[in-house]
Write a protein that holds these residues in place. Structure first.
Motif, PDB file in Angstrom:
ATOM      1  N   ASN A   1       0.859  -1.355   0.162  1.00 26.97           N
ATOM      2  CA  ASN A   1       0.090   0.015  -0.021  1.00 26.97           C
ATOM      3  C   ASN A   1       0.746   1.259  -0.003  1.00 26.97           C
ATOM      4  N   ALA A   2       0.115   2.161  -0.738  1.00 25.74           N
ATOM      5  CA  ALA A   2       1.045   3.611  -0.885  1.00 25.74           C
ATOM      6  C   ALA A   2       1.083   4.427   0.450  1.00 25.74           C
ATOM      7  N   GLY A   3      -0.088   4.122   1.466  1.00 24.89           N
ATOM      8  CA  GLY A   3       0.043   4.864   2.475  1.00 24.89           C
ATOM      9  C   GLY A   3      -1.462   4.784   3.057  1.00 24.89           C
ATOM     10  N   PRO A   4      -1.773   4.710   4.411  1.00 25.53           N
ATOM     11  CA  PRO A   4      -0.738   4.282   5.475  1.00 25.53           C
ATOM     12  C   PRO A   4       0.077   2.976   4.941  1.00 25.53           C
ATOM     13  N   ALA A   5       0.889   2.921   5.275  1.00 28.49           N
ATOM     14  CA  ALA A   5       1.915   1.856   4.582  1.00 28.49           C
ATOM     15  C   ALA A   5       2.419   0.570   5.760  1.00 28.49           C
ATOM     16  N   VAL A   6       3.175  -0.186   5.116  1.00 29.03           N
ATOM     17  CA  VAL A   6       3.836  -1.092   6.080  1.00 29.03           C
ATOM     18  C   VAL A   6       4.770  -0.571   7.141  1.00 29.03           C
ATOM     19  N   LEU A   7       4.524  -1.220   8.508  1.00 34.10           N
ATOM     20  CA  LEU A   7       5.682  -0.878   9.492  1.00 34.10           C
ATOM     21  C   LEU A   7       6.641  -2.020   9.647  1.00 34.10           C
ATOM     22  N   PRO A   8       7.740  -1.695  10.400  1.00 34.78           N
ATOM     23  CA  PRO A   8       8.446  -2.821  10.684  1.00 34.78           C
ATOM     24  C   PRO A   8       7.943  -3.681  11.970  1.00 34.78           C
ATOM     25  N   GLU A   9       8.189  -5.142  11.638  1.00 34.21           N
ATOM     26  CA  GLU A   9       7.529  -6.099  12.555  1.00 34.21           C
ATOM     27  C   GLU A   9       7.963  -6.012  13.916  1.00 34.21           C
ATOM     28  N   GLU A  10       9.258  -5.541  14.205  1.00 37.17           N
ATOM     29  CA  GLU A  10       9.778  -5.260  15.565  1.00 37.17           C
ATOM     30  C   GLU A  10       8.985  -3.998  16.004  1.00 37.17           C
ATOM     31  N   VAL A  11       8.726  -3.359  15.284  1.00 38.31           N
ATOM     32  CA  VAL A  11       8.001  -1.960  15.681  1.00 38.31           C
ATOM     33  C   VAL A  11       7.132  -2.103  16.414  1.00 38.31           C
ATOM     34  N   LEU A  12       6.113  -3.176  15.508  1.00 34.54           N
ATOM     35  CA  LEU A  12       4.766  -3.202  15.988  1.00 34.54           C
ATOM     36  C   LEU A  12       4.594  -4.266  17.279  1.00 34.54           C
ATOM     37  N   LEU A  13       5.714  -4.987  17.401  1.00 36.26           N
ATOM     38  CA  LEU A  13       5.816  -6.102  18.510  1.00 36.26           C
ATOM     39  C   LEU A  13       5.980  -5.478  19.732  1.00 36.26           C
ATOM     40  N   GLU A  14       7.140  -4.316  19.660  1.00 38.14           N
ATOM     41  CA  GLU A  14       7.447  -3.762  20.637  1.00 38.14           C
ATOM     42  C   GLU A  14       6.266  -2.719  21.239  1.00 38.14           C
ATOM     43  N   ALA A  15       5.549  -2.189  20.246  1.00 37.44           N
ATOM     44  CA  ALA A  15       4.458  -1.253  20.575  1.00 37.44           C
ATOM     45  C   ALA A  15       3.404  -2.412  21.130  1.00 37.44           C
ATOM     46  N   GLN A  16       3.081  -3.610  20.789  1.00 36.68           N
ATOM     47  CA  GLN A  16       2.104  -4.464  21.336  1.00 36.68           C
ATOM     48  C   GLN A  16       2.273  -4.763  22.675  1.00 36.68           C
ATOM     49  N   ALA A  17       3.749  -4.881  23.064  1.00 40.68           N
ATOM     50  CA  ALA A  17       4.368  -5.206  24.468  1.00 40.68           C
ATOM     51  C   ALA A  17       4.060  -3.962  25.404  1.00 40.68           C
ATOM     52  N   ASP A  18       3.842  -3.053  24.808  1.00 43.33           N
ATOM     53  CA  ASP A  18       3.772  -1.741  25.657  1.00 43.33           C
ATOM     54  C   ASP A  18       2.429  -0.932  25.460  1.00 43.33           C
ATOM     55  N   LEU A  19       1.854  -1.744  24.742  1.00 43.77           N
ATOM     56  CA  LEU A  19       0.369  -1.026  24.518  1.00 43.77           C
ATOM     57  C   LEU A  19      -0.417  -1.045  25.838  1.00 43.77           C
ATOM     58  N   PHE A  20      -0.491  -1.991  26.709  1.00 49.03           N
ATOM     59  CA  PHE A  20      -1.649  -2.039  27.939  1.00 49.03           C
ATOM     60  C   PHE A  20      -0.822  -1.277  29.088  1.00 49.03           C
ATOM     61  N   ASN A  21       0.426  -1.582  29.100  1.00 46.69           N
ATOM     62  CA  ASN A  21       1.105  -1.112  30.302  1.00 46.69           C
ATOM     63  C   ASN A  21       2.444  -0.577  29.864  1.00 46.69           C
TER      64      ASN A  21
END
Length: 361
Positions: free
Chosen positions: A8-28
């Motif tokens: 997709n031209a945007g919003p576009a792909v994000l680094p998987e490492e970033v998504l996983l770190e954000a997931q871990a921090d999302l709740f707390n």
């Protein structure tokens, strides 16, 4: 479910490492007992987040104390208005090089607020298939504005315009921001929507010379005044807190990747797989822009018929590749290969294209 390859031209792909770190921090977030999305923008914890993102932008581009970095809202589209409102002074002309749809929108905004506009060059004569190599500035320019990458038409500036040093060079870099090293000192103002290369949609990164800020037109509406935002550290109003946090994570990923030099090398490899497939297809796939001006970010191409293009997009989706339909204004196909797109995704698309040609060529 496995993740798809996101072109997709945007919003576009994000680094998987970033998504996983954000997931871990999302709740707390960092053991604070709340999410960044719930955090006060006036808290010391969020101040640390925005300070980190600010410092990373400066570090990645090698910016000195003569530049300011802002995180604003409204995307690049609001910048189309803010730039002439702040810097197109009375008695001078705002100069633009028109290389596509987003350039045209920027020009239109300047005209809407009654600014004198001069088109220094345009590639509209060939449906924006190239980047102009020459331009004619007006007699008394306020600035020259360019769009460094054109997501819809698939062209990219591979050089910096050579203009007198006393004329501010302003660039919409939304779709190739932080995709390669640039000589940032040549630019007085750069802006970029985050949703291509440095984060999710919701904030725009602005890099601006302090010497240009000093020349801004005074007395502007508060939220449209760059100086107000600069003096308040992008915190005059409630910013897009979670998006800025995400931008900071992507900037950290860019640094860990090896910085802009390594990012650029990877981007050339990705685009090379797809462009080589187009060039070796004996016309089955047809690029839409001049080769020397091909974008590394947005690869545009056509197939022999619209029916085949629809089938191509449909079959690609079945094979785990999405976002390959061209922009609605131009049709065709488009593969957006931003920083975060894995190299394997480009290889997989190349192999799919070859197989599709064998079946339908």
């Amino acid at each position: 479910m496995e993740r798809v390859y996101n072109f997709n031209a945007g919003p576009a792909v994000l680094p998987e490492e970033v998504l996983l770190e954000a997931q871990a921090d999302l709740f707390n977030y960092k053991g604070m007992g709340l999410s960044v999305m719930e955090m006060s923008h006036r808290s010391k914890e969020f101040q640390a987040i925005i300070d980190d993102a600010y410092a990373r932008v400066k570090r990645i581009y090698g910016l000195g104390d003569d530049y300011e970095v802002l995180f604003l809202q409204g995307g690049a589209s609001l910048q189309f208005l803010m730039v002439p409102l702040n810097f197109a002074v009375e008695g001078k002309e705002a100069n633009y090089i028109n290389t596509g749809q987003w350039s045209k929108k920027a020009i239109a905004e300047a005209k809407k607020i009654g600014k004198a506009v001069h088109i220094a060059a345009s590639s509209e004569d060939r449906n924006f298939a190239y980047i102009p190599r020459s331009w004619q500035l007006s007699d008394n320019p306020s600035y020259l504005h360019i769009t460094t990458n054109n997501t819809i038409f698939g062209t990219e500036w591979k050089f910096d315009p050579d203009i007198p040093e006393d004329i501010p060079l302003i660039a919409d870099m939304s779709s190739n921001f932080m995709s390669k090293p640039i000589d940032i000192q040549k630019y007085s103002l750069v802006y970029a929507g985050a949703q291509k290369n440095v984060g999710p949609a919701g904030t725009v990164v602005v890099i601006i010379k302090k010497s240009l800020l000093e020349k801004a037109i005074p007395g502007l509406p508060t939220m449209l005044d760059y100086n107000i935002h600069a003096k308040n550290g992008s915190l005059y109003n409630t910013p897009a807190c979670f998006i800025i946090y995400m931008v900071g994570l992507v900037l950290k990923w860019i640094e860990n990747f090896g910085g802009l030099k390594k990012i650029a090398e990877n981007n050339k490899l990705k685009a090379g797989y797809i462009y080589d497939t187009i060039d070796e297809s004996n016309g089955f796939y047809r690029g839409t822009v001049d080769k020397e001006d091909r974008s590394l970010m947005n690869i545009t191409f056509r197939l022999p018929s619209e029916e085949l293009e629809e089938l191509f997009v449909s079959e690609a989706k079945k094979n785990g590749m999405i976002g390959l339909k061209g922009h609605r204004d131009v049709g065709g196909c488009r593969a957006s290969c931003y920083n975060s797109l894995p190299l394997k995704a480009a290889k997989t698309l190349s192999e799919f294209m070859k197989e599709f040609q064998r079946q339908h060529g």
